[in-house]
Write a protein that holds these residues in place. Structure first.
Motif, PDB file in Angstrom:
ATOM      1  N   ILE A 119       0.855  -1.185   0.000  1.00 45.49           N
ATOM      2  CA  ILE A 119       0.000   0.000   0.000  1.00 45.49           C
ATOM      3  C   ILE A 119       0.891   1.236   0.000  1.00 45.49           C
ATOM      4  CG2 ILE A 119      -1.813   1.263   1.181  1.00 45.49           C
ATOM      5  CD1 ILE A 119      -2.703  -1.296   2.461  1.00 45.49           C
ATOM      6  N   LEU A 120       0.758   2.053  -1.023  1.00 45.54           N
ATOM      7  CA  LEU A 120       1.553   3.267  -1.160  1.00 45.54           C
ATOM      8  C   LEU A 120       0.612   4.471  -1.080  1.00 45.54           C
ATOM      9  CD1 LEU A 120       4.242   4.634  -1.678  1.00 45.54           C
ATOM     10  CD2 LEU A 120       3.995   4.152  -4.105  1.00 45.54           C
ATOM     11  N   ILE A 121       0.210   4.798   0.160  1.00 43.20           N
ATOM     12  CA  ILE A 121      -0.723   5.891   0.407  1.00 43.20           C
ATOM     13  C   ILE A 121      -0.165   6.682   1.587  1.00 43.20           C
ATOM     14  CG2 ILE A 121      -3.077   6.537   1.057  1.00 43.20           C
ATOM     15  CD1 ILE A 121      -4.035   3.880  -0.090  1.00 43.20           C
ATOM     16  N   GLU A 122       0.283   7.918   1.348  1.00 46.22           N
ATOM     17  CA  GLU A 122       0.995   8.619   2.407  1.00 46.22           C
ATOM     18  C   GLU A 122       0.173   9.708   3.079  1.00 46.22           C
ATOM     19  OE1 GLU A 122       2.784  11.912   2.367  1.00 46.22           O
ATOM     20  OE2 GLU A 122       1.594  12.529   0.660  1.00 46.22           O
ATOM     21  N   THR A 123      -1.141   9.675   2.956  1.00 50.29           N
ATOM     22  CA  THR A 123      -1.960  10.726   3.552  1.00 50.29           C
ATOM     23  C   THR A 123      -2.467  10.334   4.932  1.00 50.29           C
ATOM     24  OG1 THR A 123      -4.064   9.936   2.685  1.00 50.29           O
ATOM     25  CG2 THR A 123      -2.755  11.350   1.245  1.00 50.29           C
ATOM     26  N   HIS A 124      -2.889  11.338   5.694  1.00 41.67           N
ATOM     27  CA  HIS A 124      -3.450  11.102   7.016  1.00 41.67           C
ATOM     28  C   HIS A 124      -4.715  10.262   6.939  1.00 41.67           C
ATOM     29  CE1 HIS A 124      -1.108  13.330   9.909  1.00 41.67           C
ATOM     30  NE2 HIS A 124      -0.962  14.311   9.041  1.00 41.67           N
ATOM     31  N   GLU A 125      -5.344  10.205   5.769  1.00 45.15           N
ATOM     32  CA  GLU A 125      -6.584   9.439   5.642  1.00 45.15           C
ATOM     33  C   GLU A 125      -6.373   7.954   5.895  1.00 45.15           C
ATOM     34  OE1 GLU A 125      -9.185  10.637   2.217  1.00 45.15           O
ATOM     35  OE2 GLU A 125      -7.433  11.834   1.744  1.00 45.15           O
ATOM     36  N   LEU A 126      -5.155   7.476   5.631  1.00 46.69           N
ATOM     37  CA  LEU A 126      -4.879   6.058   5.864  1.00 46.69           C
ATOM     38  C   LEU A 126      -4.519   5.880   7.336  1.00 46.69           C
ATOM     39  CD1 LEU A 126      -4.688   3.292   4.510  1.00 46.69           C
ATOM     40  CD2 LEU A 126      -2.246   3.690   4.284  1.00 46.69           C
ATOM     41  N   SER A 144       3.755   5.884   5.272  1.00 48.03           N
ATOM     42  CA  SER A 144       2.521   6.213   5.972  1.00 48.03           C
ATOM     43  C   SER A 144       2.780   6.203   7.461  1.00 48.03           C
ATOM     44  CB  SER A 144       1.413   5.230   5.593  1.00 48.03           C
ATOM     45  OG  SER A 144       0.169   5.681   6.075  1.00 48.03           O
ATOM     46  N   SER A 145       1.723   6.130   8.250  1.00 46.64           N
ATOM     47  CA  SER A 145       1.869   6.164   9.699  1.00 46.64           C
ATOM     48  C   SER A 145       2.442   4.845  10.203  1.00 46.64           C
ATOM     49  CB  SER A 145       0.514   6.409  10.352  1.00 46.64           C
ATOM     50  OG  SER A 145      -0.266   5.233  10.287  1.00 46.64           O
ATOM     51  N   ALA A 146       2.881   4.859  11.445  1.00 46.48           N
ATOM     52  CA  ALA A 146       3.421   3.639  12.059  1.00 46.48           C
ATOM     53  C   ALA A 146       2.378   2.976  12.948  1.00 46.48           C
ATOM     54  CB  ALA A 146       4.660   3.983  12.877  1.00 46.48           C
ATOM     55  N   GLU A 184      -2.514  17.236   4.948  1.00 48.40           N
ATOM     56  CA  GLU A 184      -2.929  15.834   5.086  1.00 48.40           C
ATOM     57  C   GLU A 184      -1.799  14.847   4.811  1.00 48.40           C
ATOM     58  OE1 GLU A 184      -4.038  17.106   0.847  1.00 48.40           O
ATOM     59  OE2 GLU A 184      -4.070  17.958   2.867  1.00 48.40           O
ATOM     60  N   SER A 185      -0.620  15.337   4.505  1.00 51.79           N
ATOM     61  CA  SER A 185       0.498  14.463   4.143  1.00 51.79           C
ATOM     62  C   SER A 185       1.343  14.132   5.368  1.00 51.79           C
ATOM     63  CB  SER A 185       1.370  15.140   3.081  1.00 51.79           C
ATOM     64  OG  SER A 185       2.613  14.473   2.954  1.00 51.79           O
ATOM     65  N   TYR A 186       1.561  12.829   5.615  1.00 53.79           N
ATOM     66  CA  TYR A 186       2.457  12.409   6.691  1.00 53.79           C
ATOM     67  C   TYR A 186       3.885  12.864   6.416  1.00 53.79           C
ATOM     68  CZ  TYR A 186      -0.738   9.391   9.302  1.00 53.79           C
ATOM     69  OH  TYR A 186      -1.751   8.916  10.089  1.00 53.79           O
TER      70      TYR A 186
END
Length: 330
Positions: A119-126, A144-146, A184-186
């Protein structure tokens, strides 16, 4: 397979070993089997092999923004690593990271019968509180987040921002302004936080953050605002494209880089060395991120323990857009 065995004068088991790339076959026998395969137009049946082995030799990739330089470089590295390991890719691009979008992407990948997903999604939405990822399938999350129990591979964003900010302070600038990526970007958040931490630790003033959207156009608009501020002598910009826009804005205002403004970008895109002046920037290793993500996923597929979080280091590339701060005229 039986036809190949008869043509080559070997057992079906030997043909199977050759078809599956096993190395316990005599080289001359292997050549004879391969020649028989070519003569008969034989191709191994991947579906049948998957039923027997439980492996499909296919990886799913769910990602945003195919137009992003970093995403495409990372995807290229994932594809190369996958090909080298004998896996194919099924790509699902998304426009947003809502629960329904991500769930729909996993449903589509299940139709392709994949062995695992990147999964390559770096926004806060994930965020784990919002997005429920399916269980029972190996998953690696990139940039993304940890907050996930899955392996996470990311660039060391904080290290890069620290290097950029310290470089400008070490040149004698009293403080460093910052043009950030989207809220919104981590990645933007981690760079912004590290920039602020360095200023606070060095006792430097913390200017107001200017927020862009990764594009050169937003950098140009914010650069026009920054060019009106004579106290702004140094700026760390969260990516190279916005830095290009800032440089144009200063040129239009009759102010020069680096005499009036020292500027550091982030990414080290191929064009950065050909900006005028050539851009000092933070180099990201998108190839390393993609390779590490794919290796972590293959390890999961093969039953190894998840690797946790891996940070790929960055480096400072010094070019001509930064200089020692000139003394103020009295």
């Amino acid at each position: 397979m039986a036809d190949v065995a008869r043509r080559a004068g070997v057992s079906g088991q030997t043909v199977s070993r050759v078809a599956n790339g096993r190395d316990n076959v005599d080289p001359l026998t292997r050549d004879r089997v391969i020649a028989a395969m070519r003569e008969l137009g034989y191709r191994p049946n991947s579906a049948a092999r998957a039923l027997r082995s439980g492996r499909f030799r296919s990886i799913g990739v769910i990602m945003f923004s195919l137009s992003s330089y970093g995403n495409m470089r990372t995807l290229d590295a994932i594809a190369s690593e996958a090909a080298g390991a004998g896996y194919s890719l099924a790509l699902i691009p998304l426009d947003s990271a809502t629960q329904s979008d991500v769930s729909g992407a996993f449903d589509r990948l299940s139709e392709h019968a994949v062995d695992g997903v990147i999964i390559l999604i770096e926004t806060h939405e994930l965020d784990e509180a919002e997005i429920a990822l399916p269980t029972g399938l190996p998953v690696v999350v990139v940039d993304s987040s940890a907050r996930y129990s899955y392996p996470v591979v990311d660039t060391d964003q904080a290290q890069g921002a620290t290097l950029a900010t310290e470089h400008l302070l070490d040149l004698g600038h009293e403080t460093v302004w910052h043009i950030s990526g989207p809220q919104e970007s981590y990645a933007a958040e981690r760079r912004r936080t590290a920039w602020m931490t360095v200023l606070q630790e060095r006792g430097a003033p913390v200017p107001e953050v200017l927020v862009g959207d990764w594009t050169a156009e937003s950098g140009h608009e914010l650069g026009r605002h920054l060019a009106e501020n004579r106290e702004a002598t140094a700026v760390f910009v969260a990516n190279d494209h916005m830095a290009l826009g800032v440089m144009r804005a200063f040129h239009e205002r009759g102010r020069t880089v680096p005499a009036d403004l020292s500027i550091v970008g982030f990414d080290d895109v191929p064009e950065a060395a050909n900006f005028w002046p050539p851009l000092t920037t933070i180099r990201q290793r998108f190839d390393r991120v993609g390779e590490s993500a794919m290796r972590a996923l293959i390890a999961e597929i093969e039953g190894q323990s998840p690797s946790g979080r891996e940070l790929v280091p960055t480096s400072l590339v010094i070019r001509s857009s930064t200089a020692v701060r000139a003394p103020l005229l009295t």
